[in-house]
Design an enzyme around this catalytic site. Structure first.
Site, PDB file in Angstrom:
ATOM      1  N   ARG A   1      -4.560  -3.656   9.286  1.00 51.44           N
ATOM      2  CA  ARG A   1      -5.076  -4.805   8.534  1.00 51.44           C
ATOM      3  C   ARG A   1      -6.450  -5.251   9.023  1.00 51.44           C
ATOM      4  O   ARG A   1      -7.226  -5.831   8.248  1.00 51.44           O
ATOM      5  CB  ARG A   1      -4.073  -5.968   8.600  1.00 51.44           C
ATOM      6  CG  ARG A   1      -4.386  -7.083   7.594  1.00 51.44           C
ATOM      7  CD  ARG A   1      -3.221  -8.055   7.453  1.00 51.44           C
ATOM      8  NE  ARG A   1      -3.480  -9.059   6.424  1.00 51.44           N
ATOM      9  CZ  ARG A   1      -3.979 -10.274   6.657  1.00 51.44           C
ATOM     10  NH1 ARG A   1      -4.280 -10.641   7.900  1.00 51.44           N
ATOM     11  NH2 ARG A   1      -4.181 -11.126   5.657  1.00 51.44           N
TER      12      ARG A   1
ATOM     13  N   ILE B   1      -8.289 -12.613   1.324  1.00 52.55           N
ATOM     14  CA  ILE B   1      -7.240 -11.621   1.457  1.00 52.55           C
ATOM     15  C   ILE B   1      -5.958 -12.408   1.684  1.00 52.55           C
ATOM     16  O   ILE B   1      -5.905 -13.290   2.551  1.00 52.55           O
ATOM     17  CB  ILE B   1      -7.519 -10.635   2.611  1.00 52.55           C
ATOM     18  CG1 ILE B   1      -6.323  -9.677   2.813  1.00 52.55           C
ATOM     19  CG2 ILE B   1      -7.845 -11.348   3.908  1.00 52.55           C
ATOM     20  CD1 ILE B   1      -6.579  -8.613   3.873  1.00 52.55           C
ATOM     21  N   SER B   2      -4.927 -12.139   0.878  1.00 58.46           N
ATOM     22  CA  SER B   2      -3.678 -12.894   0.983  1.00 58.46           C
ATOM     23  C   SER B   2      -2.989 -12.628   2.312  1.00 58.46           C
ATOM     24  O   SER B   2      -3.180 -11.574   2.938  1.00 58.46           O
ATOM     25  CB  SER B   2      -2.732 -12.519  -0.165  1.00 58.46           C
ATOM     26  OG  SER B   2      -3.285 -12.848  -1.412  1.00 58.46           O
ATOM     27  N   ASP B   3      -2.180 -13.572   2.740  1.00 57.66           N
ATOM     28  CA  ASP B   3      -1.438 -13.376   3.978  1.00 57.66           C
ATOM     29  C   ASP B   3      -0.396 -12.271   3.799  1.00 57.66           C
ATOM     30  O   ASP B   3       0.085 -12.027   2.682  1.00 57.66           O
ATOM     31  CB  ASP B   3      -0.788 -14.681   4.437  1.00 57.66           C
ATOM     32  CG  ASP B   3       0.193 -15.236   3.429  1.00 57.66           C
ATOM     33  OD1 ASP B   3       1.368 -14.844   3.470  1.00 57.66           O
ATOM     34  OD2 ASP B   3      -0.233 -16.057   2.595  1.00 57.66           O
TER      35      ASP B   3
ATOM     36  N   PHE C   1      -3.478 -19.621  -4.878  1.00 59.72           N
ATOM     37  CA  PHE C   1      -4.407 -18.499  -4.857  1.00 59.72           C
ATOM     38  C   PHE C   1      -5.767 -18.965  -5.364  1.00 59.72           C
ATOM     39  O   PHE C   1      -5.888 -20.027  -5.966  1.00 59.72           O
ATOM     40  CB  PHE C   1      -3.917 -17.369  -5.773  1.00 59.72           C
ATOM     41  CG  PHE C   1      -2.795 -16.533  -5.211  1.00 59.72           C
ATOM     42  CD1 PHE C   1      -3.007 -15.219  -4.855  1.00 59.72           C
ATOM     43  CD2 PHE C   1      -1.521 -17.060  -5.065  1.00 59.72           C
ATOM     44  CE1 PHE C   1      -1.980 -14.437  -4.357  1.00 59.72           C
ATOM     45  CE2 PHE C   1      -0.485 -16.288  -4.565  1.00 59.72           C
ATOM     46  CZ  PHE C   1      -0.711 -14.972  -4.205  1.00 59.72           C
TER      47      PHE C   1
END
Length: 236
Positions: free
Chosen positions: A33, A59-61, A203
């Site tokens: 990541r 960037i999403s968790d 989001f």
């Protein structure tokens, strides 16, 4: 990180610990990541938090990426659409499970950098293009699954049209940007659409020429049934 995500899902609702989640977690656990976040954020790459990647995008968790991926319940040999490429992390997770991933990013510099990053990491089953994700990618349709990493007031109809019968689409939907829920839409054989909620999730907003603006005020739609007995994501 993967162990923590699995424990958090089980704590939210044990029924959500499905074979599809295990596939998603295996994919998440196999990816570096730190290659998908900004250089300044690499020290926290495996902390379960979203990160800014520039151009007003994030960037999403890893927890949310895992949940969204699992919610697709992809069949073997799946063809998937990823809307909102960002740094390419969600596309990479999907590429570990699906036969092919088509990813659309409206911010050209992000699309270019994500395509280069995925190529350097050896992903040959991902195509990235710069374009309006609201319109999907008709030439690569139909899709077994569609993930949209941006919120809107309603699902873009072109995306539902590009979804195969039996396919699933996962996207944050709500009247306002602070009342969005992560919804899963399933297309029946007759074209009818079923929906359920995975819980509240915030989001960045979907952008593009045909996107309707969020309302100024609004509450989460509590009439939407949960996908599981409890919400497994939550901001409320």
């Amino acid at each position: 990180m993967v162990k923590s995500i699995r424990e958090d899902v089980k704590a939210a609702d044990p029924d959500a610990d499905t074979p599809a989640l295990e596939k998603a977690l295996s994919a998440v656990g196999s990816l570096p990541r730190e290659r998908f976040v900004a250089r300044s954020g690499r020290g926290a790459a495996y902390v379960d938090l979203p990160q800014r990647i520039g151009y007003g995008q994030t960037i999403s968790d890893p927890y949310v990426v895992s949940i969204m991926t699992a919610a697709l319940e992809l069949p073997n040999g799946a063809n998937v659409l990823d809307v909102g490429t960002g740094s390419g992390y969600q596309a990479a997770v999907l590429a570990k499970i699906a036969r092919h991933v088509s990813s659309v990013e409206i911010v050209r510099p992000l699309a270019v950098s994500a395509a280069n990053r995925l190529r350097r990491l050896g992903f040959k089953n991902v195509d990235v293009r710069n374009g309006d994700g609201f319109l999907g990618w008709p030439a690569h349709a139909p899709f077994d699954g569609i993930v949209v990493a941006a919120g809107a007031t309603a699902v873009p109809l072109p995306l539902l049209d590009q979804l195969k019968p039996g396919g699933r689409l996962v996207m944050p939907i709500g009247a306002t940007d602070t009342s969005t829920q992560l919804l899963r839409f399933t297309k029946r054989a007759n074209g009818a659409i079923d929906r359920c909620s995975l819980g509240g999730a915030m989001f960045v907003p979907l952008t593009g020429g045909l996107v309707k603006p969020f309302a100024r005020f609004g509450l989460p739609d509590r009439s939407i049934p949960l996908c599981f007995s409890k919400a497994i994501v939550s901001i409320f």
